[in-house]
Design a protein around this motif. Sequence first.
Motif, PDB file in Angstrom:
ATOM      1  N   ILE A   9      44.564  41.655  44.165  1.00 50.65           N
ATOM      2  CA  ILE A   9      44.662  40.957  42.883  1.00 50.65           C
ATOM      3  C   ILE A   9      43.644  39.819  42.826  1.00 50.65           C
ATOM      4  O   ILE A   9      42.922  39.647  41.838  1.00 50.65           O
ATOM      5  CB  ILE A   9      46.078  40.412  42.671  1.00 50.65           C
ATOM      6  N   SER A  10      43.575  39.039  43.892  1.00 49.79           N
ATOM      7  CA  SER A  10      42.640  37.920  43.939  1.00 49.79           C
ATOM      8  C   SER A  10      41.199  38.402  43.834  1.00 49.79           C
ATOM      9  O   SER A  10      40.373  37.801  43.130  1.00 49.79           O
ATOM     10  CB  SER A  10      42.832  37.132  45.238  1.00 49.79           C
ATOM     11  N   ARG A  11      40.909  39.489  44.523  1.00 48.98           N
ATOM     12  CA  ARG A  11      39.541  40.027  44.509  1.00 48.98           C
ATOM     13  C   ARG A  11      39.154  40.489  43.103  1.00 48.98           C
ATOM     14  O   ARG A  11      38.058  40.161  42.607  1.00 48.98           O
ATOM     15  CB  ARG A  11      39.443  41.198  45.489  1.00 48.98           C
ATOM     16  N   LEU A  12      40.028  41.216  42.444  1.00 52.69           N
ATOM     17  CA  LEU A  12      39.726  41.686  41.096  1.00 52.69           C
ATOM     18  C   LEU A  12      39.632  40.521  40.114  1.00 52.69           C
ATOM     19  O   LEU A  12      38.786  40.514  39.207  1.00 52.69           O
ATOM     20  CB  LEU A  12      40.791  42.680  40.634  1.00 52.69           C
ATOM     21  N   ARG A  13      40.492  39.536  40.298  1.00 52.41           N
ATOM     22  CA  ARG A  13      40.454  38.358  39.429  1.00 52.41           C
ATOM     23  C   ARG A  13      39.112  37.649  39.555  1.00 52.41           C
ATOM     24  O   ARG A  13      38.509  37.229  38.561  1.00 52.41           O
ATOM     25  CB  ARG A  13      41.610  37.430  39.792  1.00 52.41           C
ATOM     26  N   GLN A  14      38.634  37.516  40.784  1.00 54.42           N
ATOM     27  CA  GLN A  14      37.343  36.873  41.010  1.00 54.42           C
ATOM     28  C   GLN A  14      36.213  37.707  40.433  1.00 54.42           C
ATOM     29  O   GLN A  14      35.218  37.168  39.921  1.00 54.42           O
ATOM     30  CB  GLN A  14      37.129  36.641  42.509  1.00 54.42           C
ATOM     31  N   MET A  15      36.322  39.024  40.482  1.00 52.38           N
ATOM     32  CA  MET A  15      35.293  39.905  39.926  1.00 52.38           C
ATOM     33  C   MET A  15      35.186  39.737  38.412  1.00 52.38           C
ATOM     34  O   MET A  15      34.096  39.804  37.841  1.00 52.38           O
ATOM     35  CB  MET A  15      35.589  41.359  40.293  1.00 52.38           C
ATOM     36  N   VAL A  16      36.327  39.496  37.765  1.00 54.91           N
ATOM     37  CA  VAL A  16      36.310  39.222  36.327  1.00 54.91           C
ATOM     38  C   VAL A  16      35.696  37.850  36.066  1.00 54.91           C
ATOM     39  O   VAL A  16      34.846  37.670  35.186  1.00 54.91           O
ATOM     40  CB  VAL A  16      37.726  39.300  35.729  1.00 54.91           C
ATOM     41  N   GLU A  20      31.236  40.162  37.632  1.00 55.74           N
ATOM     42  CA  GLU A  20      30.987  41.419  38.342  1.00 55.74           C
ATOM     43  C   GLU A  20      31.677  42.574  37.620  1.00 55.74           C
ATOM     44  O   GLU A  20      31.178  43.702  37.609  1.00 55.74           O
ATOM     45  CB  GLU A  20      31.482  41.306  39.785  1.00 55.74           C
ATOM     46  N   LEU A  21      32.838  42.293  37.041  1.00 60.38           N
ATOM     47  CA  LEU A  21      33.477  43.200  36.091  1.00 60.38           C
ATOM     48  C   LEU A  21      33.265  42.589  34.710  1.00 60.38           C
ATOM     49  O   LEU A  21      33.861  41.569  34.374  1.00 60.38           O
ATOM     50  CB  LEU A  21      34.977  43.355  36.386  1.00 60.38           C
ATOM     51  N   ALA A  22      32.386  43.187  33.931  1.00 61.68           N
ATOM     52  CA  ALA A  22      31.960  42.597  32.666  1.00 61.68           C
ATOM     53  C   ALA A  22      32.953  42.851  31.547  1.00 61.68           C
ATOM     54  O   ALA A  22      33.693  43.844  31.563  1.00 61.68           O
ATOM     55  CB  ALA A  22      30.589  43.154  32.275  1.00 61.68           C
TER      56      ALA A  22
END
Length: 235
Positions: A9-16, A20-22
């Motif tokens: 969850i933390s990793r995906l949150r940081q990607m947003v 990195e996740l546009a």
Amino acid sequence: MGKSGQEVISRLRQMVLSGELAAGERIAEIPTAERLGVSRTPIRIAFRTLEQEGLLTKRPARGYEVRQVTLSDITGAIEVRGVLEGLAARQAAENGLSDSQKMELRQLLQAGDQLFENGQLDEQDLALYHDINQRFHQIIIDASNNPAIAEALSRNEHLPFASVSALAFDRNNLILEFRRFNFAHMQHHAVFDAISQGQSSRAESIMREHANATLGHAKIFSQKEDTNEKMQVLQ
């Protein structure tokens, strides 16, 4: 939820947060699981969590889409949280903590001290800090004896990065991240001291600043917006 799930969850949150996740990008379970090297189960849970936080939108077809999130979106939500949690800290100081609440808060502070004593922090440590942080805040909200605060916070948590649990971790800047979370932990010590001594105004001020400190990490959004605007001008 297991530690690995919180890390995802933390990793995906940081990607947003980092772009990195546009915004507008479609994401699905299988390719995301392969990208992060995990099974589909933590990805599925993470998608649902980030949807609740207002970072993803579920599409009518399969998969999710990254929502457009601006600095003003985050600023407003965090400022509201600061007001609510500041009020909770004030009322907790006025009411006084029970013996059990004092004991548990001290235990949480001690656990945090042990977590930061090595002078470094990684994603596994962040999963532990997540649990410490969430429980610390919850005790203060409970100690306010004001159910309206918990209800208002529950509604506000559906906005981007407004939840106390919405922690992001930049693996590319470990020194800065250690300083950021260690500072937050020191604020926990300060607010506990203020509440314990019945210093309601001081407790409220520290708790509001504690929430607003999150905005420093959100400044990356303003940088992203400026970059996007410049790119649009050049196109």
